[in-house]
Scaffold this motif. Structure first.
Motif, PDB file in Angstrom:
ATOM      1  N   GLU A  93       0.877  -1.329   0.156  1.00 15.59           N
ATOM      2  CA  GLU A  93       0.031   0.111  -0.012  1.00 15.59           C
ATOM      3  C   GLU A  93       0.724   1.318  -0.115  1.00 15.59           C
ATOM      4  OE1 GLU A  93      -0.124  -1.370   4.421  1.00 15.59           O
ATOM      5  OE2 GLU A  93       0.008  -2.114   2.543  1.00 15.59           O
ATOM      6  N   ASP A  94       2.223   1.160   0.312  1.00 15.31           N
ATOM      7  CA  ASP A  94       3.017   2.412   0.298  1.00 15.31           C
ATOM      8  C   ASP A  94       3.463   2.753  -1.200  1.00 15.31           C
ATOM      9  OD1 ASP A  94       2.343   2.592   2.713  1.00 15.31           O
ATOM     10  OD2 ASP A  94       4.102   1.672   3.629  1.00 15.31           O
ATOM     11  N   GLY A  95       3.393   1.844  -2.283  1.00 13.43           N
ATOM     12  CA  GLY A  95       3.789   2.164  -3.558  1.00 13.43           C
ATOM     13  C   GLY A  95       4.918   1.379  -3.907  1.00 13.43           C
ATOM     14  N   PRO A  96       5.362   1.590  -5.069  1.00 17.21           N
ATOM     15  CA  PRO A  96       6.066   0.786  -5.907  1.00 17.21           C
ATOM     16  C   PRO A  96       7.608   0.786  -5.279  1.00 17.21           C
ATOM     17  CG  PRO A  96       6.027   2.700  -6.997  1.00 17.21           C
ATOM     18  CD  PRO A  96       4.934   3.065  -6.044  1.00 17.21           C
ATOM     19  N   GLU A  97       8.174  -0.232  -5.596  1.00 20.16           N
ATOM     20  CA  GLU A  97       9.711  -0.282  -5.119  1.00 20.16           C
ATOM     21  C   GLU A  97      10.638   0.696  -5.662  1.00 20.16           C
ATOM     22  OE1 GLU A  97      11.025  -4.668  -4.209  1.00 20.16           O
ATOM     23  OE2 GLU A  97       9.485  -4.910  -5.713  1.00 20.16           O
ATOM     24  N   ALA A  98      11.831   0.639  -5.123  1.00 21.42           N
ATOM     25  CA  ALA A  98      12.709   1.687  -5.865  1.00 21.42           C
ATOM     26  C   ALA A  98      13.208   1.163  -7.180  1.00 21.42           C
ATOM     27  CB  ALA A  98      13.908   1.873  -4.646  1.00 21.42           C
ATOM     28  N   SER A  99      13.360   2.234  -8.118  1.00 22.11           N
ATOM     29  CA  SER A  99      13.936   2.058  -9.179  1.00 22.11           C
ATOM     30  C   SER A  99      15.129   2.832  -9.615  1.00 22.11           C
ATOM     31  CB  SER A  99      12.909   2.245 -10.327  1.00 22.11           C
ATOM     32  OG  SER A  99      12.619   3.684 -10.337  1.00 22.11           O
ATOM     33  N   ALA A 100      15.595   2.813 -10.947  1.00 20.58           N
ATOM     34  CA  ALA A 100      16.909   3.587 -11.049  1.00 20.58           C
ATOM     35  C   ALA A 100      16.528   4.890 -11.208  1.00 20.58           C
ATOM     36  CB  ALA A 100      17.501   3.218 -12.419  1.00 20.58           C
ATOM     37  N   ALA A 110      -0.619   3.972   9.630  1.00 19.69           N
ATOM     38  CA  ALA A 110      -1.234   5.232   9.047  1.00 19.69           C
ATOM     39  C   ALA A 110      -0.515   5.250   7.734  1.00 19.69           C
ATOM     40  CB  ALA A 110      -0.955   6.466   9.721  1.00 19.69           C
ATOM     41  N   PRO A 111      -1.261   6.077   6.484  1.00 20.69           N
ATOM     42  CA  PRO A 111      -0.499   5.983   5.214  1.00 20.69           C
ATOM     43  C   PRO A 111       0.509   6.928   5.255  1.00 20.69           C
ATOM     44  CG  PRO A 111      -2.649   7.313   5.352  1.00 20.69           C
ATOM     45  CD  PRO A 111      -2.675   6.543   6.620  1.00 20.69           C
ATOM     46  N   LEU A 112       1.731   6.784   4.356  1.00 21.23           N
ATOM     47  CA  LEU A 112       2.698   7.575   4.152  1.00 21.23           C
ATOM     48  C   LEU A 112       2.499   8.981   3.353  1.00 21.23           C
ATOM     49  CD1 LEU A 112       5.494   4.948   3.470  1.00 21.23           C
ATOM     50  CD2 LEU A 112       4.601   5.927   5.942  1.00 21.23           C
ATOM     51  N   ALA A 113       1.346   9.021   3.148  1.00 24.81           N
ATOM     52  CA  ALA A 113       0.956  10.532   2.440  1.00 24.81           C
ATOM     53  C   ALA A 113       1.468  11.595   3.197  1.00 24.81           C
ATOM     54  CB  ALA A 113      -0.087  10.616   2.037  1.00 24.81           C
ATOM     55  N   ALA A 114       2.140  12.681   2.852  1.00 25.25           N
ATOM     56  CA  ALA A 114       2.702  13.739   3.480  1.00 25.25           C
ATOM     57  C   ALA A 114       3.638  13.383   4.781  1.00 25.25           C
ATOM     58  CB  ALA A 114       1.448  14.699   3.872  1.00 25.25           C
ATOM     59  N   ALA A 115       3.729  12.397   4.882  1.00 20.15           N
ATOM     60  CA  ALA A 115       4.517  11.994   6.188  1.00 20.15           C
ATOM     61  C   ALA A 115       6.027  12.535   6.171  1.00 20.15           C
ATOM     62  CB  ALA A 115       4.697  10.583   6.328  1.00 20.15           C
ATOM     63  N   ARG A 116       6.811  13.054   7.198  1.00 22.38           N
ATOM     64  CA  ARG A 116       7.963  13.484   7.104  1.00 22.38           C
ATOM     65  C   ARG A 116       8.800  12.315   7.438  1.00 22.38           C
ATOM     66  NH1 ARG A 116      10.721  18.433   8.476  1.00 22.38           N
ATOM     67  NH2 ARG A 116       8.883  19.543   9.149  1.00 22.38           N
ATOM     68  N   THR A 166      15.318   9.850  13.956  1.00 26.58           N
ATOM     69  CA  THR A 166      14.037   9.759  13.817  1.00 26.58           C
ATOM     70  C   THR A 166      13.321  11.042  14.688  1.00 26.58           C
ATOM     71  OG1 THR A 166      13.835   8.396  16.162  1.00 26.58           O
ATOM     72  CG2 THR A 166      13.944   7.182  13.843  1.00 26.58           C
ATOM     73  N   THR A 167      14.091  11.845  15.246  1.00 31.89           N
ATOM     74  CA  THR A 167      13.607  12.602  16.056  1.00 31.89           C
ATOM     75  C   THR A 167      12.401  13.625  15.309  1.00 31.89           C
ATOM     76  OG1 THR A 167      15.664  13.040  17.209  1.00 31.89           O
ATOM     77  CG2 THR A 167      13.915  14.783  17.400  1.00 31.89           C
ATOM     78  N   ALA A 168      12.684  13.918  14.404  1.00 38.40           N
ATOM     79  CA  ALA A 168      11.763  15.026  13.692  1.00 38.40           C
ATOM     80  C   ALA A 168      10.711  14.234  12.410  1.00 38.40           C
ATOM     81  CB  ALA A 168      12.590  16.098  12.761  1.00 38.40           C
ATOM     82  N   ALA A 169      10.839  12.955  12.565  1.00 42.18           N
ATOM     83  CA  ALA A 169       9.919  12.244  11.795  1.00 42.18           C
ATOM     84  C   ALA A 169       8.639  11.945  12.061  1.00 42.18           C
ATOM     85  CB  ALA A 169      10.444  10.694  11.362  1.00 42.18           C
ATOM     86  N   THR A 170       7.744  12.011  11.076  1.00 40.49           N
ATOM     87  CA  THR A 170       6.178  11.675  11.435  1.00 40.49           C
ATOM     88  C   THR A 170       6.060  10.232  11.708  1.00 40.49           C
ATOM     89  OG1 THR A 170       5.590  13.326   9.774  1.00 40.49           O
ATOM     90  CG2 THR A 170       3.848  11.935  10.695  1.00 40.49           C
ATOM     91  N   LEU A 183       5.139   1.652  19.893  1.00 38.53           N
ATOM     92  CA  LEU A 183       5.399   2.981  20.373  1.00 38.53           C
ATOM     93  C   LEU A 183       5.195   4.063  19.050  1.00 38.53           C
ATOM     94  CD1 LEU A 183       8.292   2.534  22.741  1.00 38.53           C
ATOM     95  CD2 LEU A 183       5.626   2.501  23.184  1.00 38.53           C
ATOM     96  N   ALA A 184       5.844   3.545  17.831  1.00 35.19           N
ATOM     97  CA  ALA A 184       5.938   4.411  16.839  1.00 35.19           C
ATOM     98  C   ALA A 184       6.497   3.918  15.721  1.00 35.19           C
ATOM     99  CB  ALA A 184       6.870   5.562  16.930  1.00 35.19           C
ATOM    100  N   GLN A 185       6.155   4.321  14.398  1.00 32.71           N
ATOM    101  CA  GLN A 185       6.590   3.827  13.047  1.00 32.71           C
ATOM    102  C   GLN A 185       6.999   4.933  12.260  1.00 32.71           C
ATOM    103  OE1 GLN A 185       3.894   1.707  10.332  1.00 32.71           O
ATOM    104  NE2 GLN A 185       5.029  -0.016  11.037  1.00 32.71           N
ATOM    105  N   TYR A 186       7.968   4.917  11.440  1.00 39.39           N
ATOM    106  CA  TYR A 186       8.604   6.132  10.710  1.00 39.39           C
ATOM    107  C   TYR A 186       8.966   5.584   9.323  1.00 39.39           C
ATOM    108  CZ  TYR A 186       9.590   7.613  15.381  1.00 39.39           C
ATOM    109  OH  TYR A 186       9.661   7.871  17.018  1.00 39.39           O
ATOM    110  N   ALA A 187       8.527   6.713   8.211  1.00 43.71           N
ATOM    111  CA  ALA A 187       8.880   6.514   7.008  1.00 43.71           C
ATOM    112  C   ALA A 187      10.492   6.496   6.813  1.00 43.71           C
ATOM    113  CB  ALA A 187       8.224   7.198   6.288  1.00 43.71           C
ATOM    114  N   TYR A 188      10.991   5.574   6.037  1.00 42.44           N
ATOM    115  CA  TYR A 188      12.517   5.779   5.634  1.00 42.44           C
ATOM    116  C   TYR A 188      12.569   5.612   4.200  1.00 42.44           C
ATOM    117  CZ  TYR A 188      17.325   4.324   4.597  1.00 42.44           C
ATOM    118  OH  TYR A 188      18.605   4.537   4.379  1.00 42.44           O
TER     119      TYR A 188
END
Length: 357
Positions: free
Chosen positions: A202-209, A292-298, A283-287, A227-232
């Protein structure tokens, strides 16, 4: 006249050549100490050593523990212990000291293809082993990934909870062979952090060139509470062609800091080769995107620590595990890596040691 003389004097002084002061080159933040190659298909205690995908170091015993990603096909799913000299002289001979099968909750070994081990960590409080397995998403089976705790003899103790978005659902959850790989204790052992190798469906395609991708890092209490989850943010794949990039290992940067980690990105492109980069992240400033979806996540902030292609290795292999080793007399920390040969004769099982300022 005095004023003019002063001006002339200043002009003369300003025009005089200034001796060049040699620039002091800053030492590289990471340097190669050395490497050792484990012979292919080395036999030890009735097992074939290979598929080493995770490594951890015990300062208490001076030993390393290494997990094999053998899915109980060649031998039962297992881990090894070893003594490896890592110091200013480089990497000494690797002496394997033991192996134990990982056991299921019923006390038995795992049957073929029932488990896919990836990362292993020593609990700094108890000495037990935390290990991850990727689960399965294939035409033959669907099984959730897991974070498991085992005794040092391999006996099963418990599973830690995983977020609902990391469960295998028909149209969501982890990709096959792109699930839970990285894990580490943090905050002195009070926290457990884990990483998903590739983006959830649900988070989109894999990395590509041409484009990077987003995957997830989860932080939970050692007792299991999520406790928390972060986008990488994954890098784009380093070259064009059939390939991928993902998080292969996760390690607390400072064992006492709950916000700083090392992330090992391993990419492979058919016909080109492998790229391994290790990043420091914060991870200090990450959303917080737990469930939750990753849209607009820092996403987490990341900074390159080392690209293995720049340290002087003859080749860059399929590195999948990393751990902090013993500290050097210089004050540098050693970062010890292991590569997974996939039990293939044209790949290598290597122990690589780096010195990190």
């Amino acid at each position: 006249m005095r004023r003019a003389a002063g001006v002339v004097c200043f002009a003369v002084l300003a025009a005089a050549p200034v001796p060049a002061i040699p620039a002091r080159a800053e030492p590289a933040p990471v340097r190669l100490l050395g490497e050792q190659i484990v012979p292919h298909a080395l036999s030890f205690d009735g097992t074939t050593i290979g598929g080493l995908s995770g490594i951890d170091y015990s300062p208490r015993t001076g030993e390393y523990v290494l997990i094999s990603d053998d899915r109980s096909i060649r031998n039962p799913a297992r881990y090894y212990t070893a003594r490896i000299r890592v110091d200013e002289r480089g990497v000494g001979p690797i002496g394997f000291t033991g192996t134990r099968p990982l056991r299921a909750s019923d006390g038995g070994t795992y049957p073929p293809n029932a488990i896919d081990p990836e990362e292993i960590r020593i609990d700094p409080w108890t000495g037990d082993y935390l290990w991850t397995q990727e689960g399965d998403r294939s035409e033959q089976a669907v099984g959730d990934p897991s974070v498991r705790i085992a005794r040092p003899d391999g006996g099963y103790l418990t599973d830690l909870p995983i977020p609902s978005n990391e469960r295998m659902q028909p149209h969501s959850g982890p990709r096959g062979n792109g699930s839970l790989e990285g894990a580490t204790y943090a905050a002195g052992g009070a926290l457990v952090a884990t990483s998903v190798e590739a983006p959830l469906l649900e988070d989109g395609p894999e990395a590509s060139a041409s484009s990077g991708a987003l995957t997830r890092i989860t932080v939970q209490a050692r007792t299991g509470q999520l406790l928390a989850q972060y986008a990488y943010p994954l890098d784009p794949v380093f070259a064009s062609g059939p390939g991928s990039n993902g998080v292969a290992s996760l390690l607390a940067d400072d064992p006492l800091d709950p916000t700083k980690y090392l992330v090992l990105e391993r990419a492979f492109v058919e016909g080109v080769g492998t790229s391994v980069r290790i990043y420091r992240i914060d991870t200090t400033a990450a959303t917080d995107v737990l469930d939750a979806p990753l849209a607009a996540a820092r996403p987490v902030a990341k900074q390159l620590l080392v690209d293995l292609s720049t340290v002087g290795l003859p080749t860059v292999d399929n590195v999948e595990g990393m751990t902090w080793g013993p500290r050097l007399p210089t004050g540098e920390r050693t970062l010890v890596l292991v590569s997974d040969d996939n039990f293939a004769p044209d790949q290598l099982t290597r122990i690589i040691a780096l010195a990190v300022r």
